[in-house]
Design an enzyme around this catalytic site. Sequence first.
Site, PDB file in Angstrom:
ATOM      1  N   SER A 123     -19.246  20.560  22.975  1.00  0.00           N
ATOM      2  CA  SER A 123     -17.820  20.486  23.274  1.00  0.00           C
ATOM      3  C   SER A 123     -17.396  21.691  24.108  1.00  0.00           C
ATOM      4  O   SER A 123     -17.944  22.789  23.946  1.00  0.00           O
ATOM      5  CB  SER A 123     -17.052  20.479  21.950  1.00  0.00           C
ATOM      6  OG  SER A 123     -15.688  20.678  22.186  1.00  0.00           O
ATOM      7  N   TYR A 147     -15.383  24.466  13.501  1.00  0.00           N
ATOM      8  CA  TYR A 147     -15.956  23.301  14.183  1.00  0.00           C
ATOM      9  C   TYR A 147     -16.690  23.747  15.455  1.00  0.00           C
ATOM     10  O   TYR A 147     -17.845  23.387  15.688  1.00  0.00           O
ATOM     11  CB  TYR A 147     -14.845  22.295  14.524  1.00  0.00           C
ATOM     12  CG  TYR A 147     -15.229  21.306  15.605  1.00  0.00           C
ATOM     13  CD1 TYR A 147     -16.207  20.338  15.375  1.00  0.00           C
ATOM     14  CD2 TYR A 147     -14.617  21.350  16.874  1.00  0.00           C
ATOM     15  CE1 TYR A 147     -16.564  19.446  16.378  1.00  0.00           C
ATOM     16  CE2 TYR A 147     -14.971  20.457  17.866  1.00  0.00           C
ATOM     17  CZ  TYR A 147     -15.945  19.506  17.619  1.00  0.00           C
ATOM     18  OH  TYR A 147     -16.300  18.632  18.607  1.00  0.00           O
ATOM     19  N   LYS A 151     -20.906  23.829  16.730  1.00  0.00           N
ATOM     20  CA  LYS A 151     -21.457  23.325  18.004  1.00  0.00           C
ATOM     21  C   LYS A 151     -22.268  24.418  18.695  1.00  0.00           C
ATOM     22  O   LYS A 151     -23.343  24.158  19.240  1.00  0.00           O
ATOM     23  CB  LYS A 151     -20.325  22.849  18.929  1.00  0.00           C
ATOM     24  CG  LYS A 151     -19.595  21.617  18.442  1.00  0.00           C
ATOM     25  CD  LYS A 151     -20.473  20.384  18.527  1.00  0.00           C
ATOM     26  CE  LYS A 151     -19.782  19.134  18.063  1.00  0.00           C
ATOM     27  NZ  LYS A 151     -20.672  17.976  17.901  1.00  0.00           N
ATOM     28  N   PHE A 176     -15.098  17.697  27.722  1.00  0.00           N
ATOM     29  CA  PHE A 176     -13.723  18.205  27.762  1.00  0.00           C
ATOM     30  C   PHE A 176     -12.852  17.278  26.887  1.00  0.00           C
ATOM     31  O   PHE A 176     -13.154  17.139  25.716  1.00  0.00           O
ATOM     32  CB  PHE A 176     -13.279  18.455  29.211  1.00  0.00           C
ATOM     33  CG  PHE A 176     -13.833  19.808  29.661  1.00  0.00           C
ATOM     34  CD1 PHE A 176     -15.201  19.981  29.863  1.00  0.00           C
ATOM     35  CD2 PHE A 176     -13.014  20.916  29.761  1.00  0.00           C
ATOM     36  CE1 PHE A 176     -15.734  21.249  30.177  1.00  0.00           C
ATOM     37  CE2 PHE A 176     -13.528  22.169  30.084  1.00  0.00           C
ATOM     38  CZ  PHE A 176     -14.891  22.335  30.289  1.00  0.00           C
ATOM     39  N   ASN A 197      -4.856  14.588  18.122  1.00  0.00           N
ATOM     40  CA  ASN A 197      -5.032  14.666  19.585  1.00  0.00           C
ATOM     41  C   ASN A 197      -3.895  13.933  20.295  1.00  0.00           C
ATOM     42  O   ASN A 197      -3.262  13.030  19.746  1.00  0.00           O
ATOM     43  CB  ASN A 197      -6.386  14.080  20.002  1.00  0.00           C
ATOM     44  CG  ASN A 197      -7.548  14.917  19.510  1.00  0.00           C
ATOM     45  OD1 ASN A 197      -8.432  14.417  18.836  1.00  0.00           O
ATOM     46  ND2 ASN A 197      -7.543  16.205  19.811  1.00  0.00           N
TER      47      ASN A 197
HETATM   48  P1  NAD Z   1     -16.154   9.980  15.760  1.00  0.00           P
HETATM   49  O1  NAD Z   1     -15.760  10.582  14.464  1.00  0.00           O
HETATM   50  O2  NAD Z   1     -15.450   8.756  16.206  1.00  0.00           O
HETATM   51  O3  NAD Z   1     -17.738   9.705  15.785  1.00  0.00           O
HETATM   52  C1  NAD Z   1     -18.664  10.432  15.025  1.00  0.00           C
HETATM   53  C2  NAD Z   1     -19.453   9.438  14.204  1.00  0.00           C
HETATM   54  O4  NAD Z   1     -20.445  10.124  13.442  1.00  0.00           O
HETATM   55  C3  NAD Z   1     -18.584   8.652  13.214  1.00  0.00           C
HETATM   56  O5  NAD Z   1     -18.839   7.273  13.394  1.00  0.00           O
HETATM   57  C4  NAD Z   1     -19.040   9.134  11.846  1.00  0.00           C
HETATM   58  O6  NAD Z   1     -18.952   8.120  10.875  1.00  0.00           O
HETATM   59  C5  NAD Z   1     -20.486   9.545  12.130  1.00  0.00           C
HETATM   60  N1  NAD Z   1     -21.030  10.581  11.250  1.00  0.00           N
HETATM   61  C6  NAD Z   1     -20.470  11.754  10.887  1.00  0.00           C
HETATM   62  N2  NAD Z   1     -21.316  12.444  10.114  1.00  0.00           N
HETATM   63  C7  NAD Z   1     -22.448  11.700   9.985  1.00  0.00           C
HETATM   64  C8  NAD Z   1     -23.681  11.877   9.301  1.00  0.00           C
HETATM   65  N3  NAD Z   1     -23.910  12.966   8.567  1.00  0.00           N
HETATM   66  N4  NAD Z   1     -24.627  10.912   9.386  1.00  0.00           N
HETATM   67  C9  NAD Z   1     -24.387   9.783  10.119  1.00  0.00           C
HETATM   68  N5  NAD Z   1     -23.238   9.560  10.774  1.00  0.00           N
HETATM   69  C10 NAD Z   1     -22.276  10.506  10.714  1.00  0.00           C
HETATM   70  O7  NAD Z   1     -16.021  11.120  16.872  1.00  0.00           O
HETATM   71  P2  NAD Z   1     -16.224  11.044  18.432  1.00  0.00           P
HETATM   72  O8  NAD Z   1     -14.927  11.426  19.062  1.00  0.00           O
HETATM   73  O9  NAD Z   1     -16.871   9.779  18.813  1.00  0.00           O
HETATM   74  O10 NAD Z   1     -17.210  12.273  18.643  1.00  0.00           O
HETATM   75  C11 NAD Z   1     -18.613  12.113  18.761  1.00  0.00           C
HETATM   76  C12 NAD Z   1     -19.237  13.479  18.941  1.00  0.00           C
HETATM   77  O11 NAD Z   1     -18.684  14.104  20.092  1.00  0.00           O
HETATM   78  C13 NAD Z   1     -18.989  14.436  17.780  1.00  0.00           C
HETATM   79  O12 NAD Z   1     -20.168  15.163  17.543  1.00  0.00           O
HETATM   80  C14 NAD Z   1     -17.895  15.335  18.294  1.00  0.00           C
HETATM   81  O13 NAD Z   1     -17.944  16.615  17.695  1.00  0.00           O
HETATM   82  C15 NAD Z   1     -18.223  15.405  19.772  1.00  0.00           C
HETATM   83  N6  NAD Z   1     -17.049  15.720  20.589  1.00  0.00           N
HETATM   84  C16 NAD Z   1     -15.945  14.905  20.526  1.00  0.00           C
HETATM   85  C17 NAD Z   1     -14.810  15.211  21.282  1.00  0.00           C
HETATM   86  C18 NAD Z   1     -13.592  14.336  21.213  1.00  0.00           C
HETATM   87  O14 NAD Z   1     -12.537  14.766  21.651  1.00  0.00           O
HETATM   88  N7  NAD Z   1     -13.645  13.112  20.711  1.00  0.00           N
HETATM   89  C19 NAD Z   1     -14.814  16.343  22.110  1.00  0.00           C
HETATM   90  C20 NAD Z   1     -15.952  17.136  22.161  1.00  0.00           C
HETATM   91  C21 NAD Z   1     -17.072  16.808  21.392  1.00  0.00           C
HETATM   92  C1  UD1 Z   2      -8.481  19.735  20.570  1.00  0.00           C
HETATM   93  C2  UD1 Z   2      -9.311  20.729  19.811  1.00  0.00           C
HETATM   94  C3  UD1 Z   2     -10.655  20.898  20.515  1.00  0.00           C
HETATM   95  C4  UD1 Z   2     -11.357  19.537  20.701  1.00  0.00           C
HETATM   96  C5  UD1 Z   2     -10.396  18.624  21.468  1.00  0.00           C
HETATM   97  C6  UD1 Z   2     -10.943  17.263  21.687  1.00  0.00           C
HETATM   98  C7  UD1 Z   2      -7.663  22.237  18.787  1.00  0.00           C
HETATM   99  C8  UD1 Z   2      -7.107  23.618  18.767  1.00  0.00           C
HETATM  100  N1  UD1 Z   2      -8.605  21.977  19.719  1.00  0.00           N
HETATM  101  O1  UD1 Z   2      -8.300  20.254  21.865  1.00  0.00           O
HETATM  102  O2  UD1 Z   2     -11.481  21.749  19.777  1.00  0.00           O
HETATM  103  O3  UD1 Z   2     -12.551  19.699  21.412  1.00  0.00           O
HETATM  104  O4  UD1 Z   2      -9.175  18.514  20.722  1.00  0.00           O
HETATM  105  O5  UD1 Z   2     -11.078  16.584  20.458  1.00  0.00           O
HETATM  106  O6  UD1 Z   2      -7.305  21.393  17.983  1.00  0.00           O
HETATM  107  N2  UD1 Z   2      -0.367  18.107  22.008  1.00  0.00           N
HETATM  108  C9  UD1 Z   2       0.983  17.980  21.743  1.00  0.00           C
HETATM  109  N3  UD1 Z   2       1.367  17.175  20.709  1.00  0.00           N
HETATM  110  C10 UD1 Z   2       0.472  16.501  19.928  1.00  0.00           C
HETATM  111  C11 UD1 Z   2      -0.918  16.638  20.211  1.00  0.00           C
HETATM  112  C12 UD1 Z   2      -1.288  17.463  21.246  1.00  0.00           C
HETATM  113  O7  UD1 Z   2       1.818  18.575  22.420  1.00  0.00           O
HETATM  114  O8  UD1 Z   2       0.880  15.799  18.987  1.00  0.00           O
HETATM  115  C13 UD1 Z   2      -0.784  18.965  23.142  1.00  0.00           C
HETATM  116  C14 UD1 Z   2      -1.591  20.174  22.718  1.00  0.00           C
HETATM  117  O9  UD1 Z   2      -0.755  21.256  22.393  1.00  0.00           O
HETATM  118  C15 UD1 Z   2      -2.446  20.416  23.972  1.00  0.00           C
HETATM  119  C16 UD1 Z   2      -2.658  18.991  24.541  1.00  0.00           C
HETATM  120  O10 UD1 Z   2      -1.637  18.194  23.982  1.00  0.00           O
HETATM  121  O11 UD1 Z   2      -1.740  21.181  24.905  1.00  0.00           O
HETATM  122  C17 UD1 Z   2      -4.012  18.396  24.195  1.00  0.00           C
HETATM  123  O12 UD1 Z   2      -4.168  18.460  22.781  1.00  0.00           O
HETATM  124  P1  UD1 Z   2      -5.415  17.764  22.024  1.00  0.00           P
HETATM  125  O13 UD1 Z   2      -5.518  16.336  22.422  1.00  0.00           O
HETATM  126  O14 UD1 Z   2      -5.280  18.057  20.572  1.00  0.00           O
HETATM  127  O15 UD1 Z   2      -6.691  18.483  22.639  1.00  0.00           O
HETATM  128  P2  UD1 Z   2      -7.060  20.048  22.728  1.00  0.00           P
HETATM  129  O16 UD1 Z   2      -5.990  20.884  22.190  1.00  0.00           O
HETATM  130  O17 UD1 Z   2      -7.501  20.318  24.116  1.00  0.00           O
END
Ligand code: NAD
Ligand code: UD1
Length: 352
Positions: A123, A147, A151, A176, A197
Amino acid sequence: MILVTGGAGYIGSHVCIALLDAGLDVVAVDNLSNSNKASLDRVQSICGRSLVFRLADIRDEETICEILRAFGVTAVIHLAGLKAVGDSNVRPMTYYENNVLGTMRLVSAMKRANVKTLVFSSSATVYGIPRYLPLDEKHPLDPTNPYGRTKLVIEEMLKDLCRSNDGWRICNLRYFNPVGAHESGLVGEDPLGVPSNLLPFVAQVAIGRREKLRIWGNDYDTPDGTGIRDFIHVIDLASGHLSALRQLRQPGLLTVNLGTGNGYSVLDVVRTFEAASGRSIPYEIGERRAGDVAVCYADPTFAKDALGWTSTRSLQQMCEDHWRWQLQNPNGYHGSKLPTVRERSRHLRRHG
Ligand code: NAD
Ligand code: UD1
């Protein structure tokens, strides 16, 4: 055969689509702690191909090893993990156990089964507070929450594994802000409880599940005062995994940003989502959220050079696709069934 851990999740389900569409075979493993198996039923319906699903935990080394051997897996895309920043402050050890120990067990199982190709979901959160922009892969690493630190620990562990000269081919992908959904509207993000988010919250306001958005601060040093992020369409993100897999031909380590290089503000997102949905998004301005940074966006140059990958989808497309998913599934996968024949034929008419 490719093993996708966390395959039923938001990004995992889109990665499964990319792999199946590319003609690869997939076994998805998930413990369903944050997902619904309906996502994978829909993935198969979209692709017109089947995949194998195994309900399993990545910490269960024996089971993972059996799966790797039984299906002749050649590479692993590892997305399973816990991802909520706030929650990780409250129960950090759960995050270390699930993410770090889980990855250690997975890697052990891979070594036993002689599978040494791995793409890992990292991430942009590993960078912490940006010291310069755009963020390139050489930027110092200093995550600000548990978290993010899980990573970083995993990235370091995988780096050491590659240094051991044991034939490992590993790619860390630093995502991102993934948003959007598959263009069919059948698969998308289905957060549990109140979304933290931005996009899922905005979409729930548009559909009427929440009254209004609270914008966390409009006094940042940005053109409109609200935070700026690098939103990337989940379909572009998923295709980055395929590019990474294709690039891992030689032993070694690659660490790559997956972002667009464009920053959009919270208010840009609100306006674009209003245009995409035709609904108004009422909002109020709140205090800044602890831990938020003003601006964060990627330098995507290395992704292009190393993987031959670039994102192609606009913020408008991200909002349109996110909205279609929200509109067709107001309660996410909850109580979901397979898409109806009408939904499926509408998709086939549109997309062939
Ligand atoms: P998500 O929660 O939808 O997907 C993660 C999946 O992993 C889920 O289906 C959950 O049930 C499964 N899981 C969790 N722990 C497990 C375990 N111990 N064994 C088997 N399955 C398990 O999240 P996502 O948004 O799809 O994210 C996927 C990956 O990407 C994660 O590792 C997350 O940290 C990383 N990531 C996500 C974002 C984002 O914004 N969504 C950003 C940066 C990195
Ligand atoms: C968050 C996580 C980051 C993770 C990323 C994607 C934090 C501090 N960081 O990032 O670690 O990798 O999500 O999952 O939580 N916002 C609002 N109102 C809301 C929600 C968000 O104004 O209800 C704003 C936030 O202040 C920010 C932007 O929207 O400026 C994006 O927020 P978000 O989607 O949570 O992502 P990140 O903060 O970038």
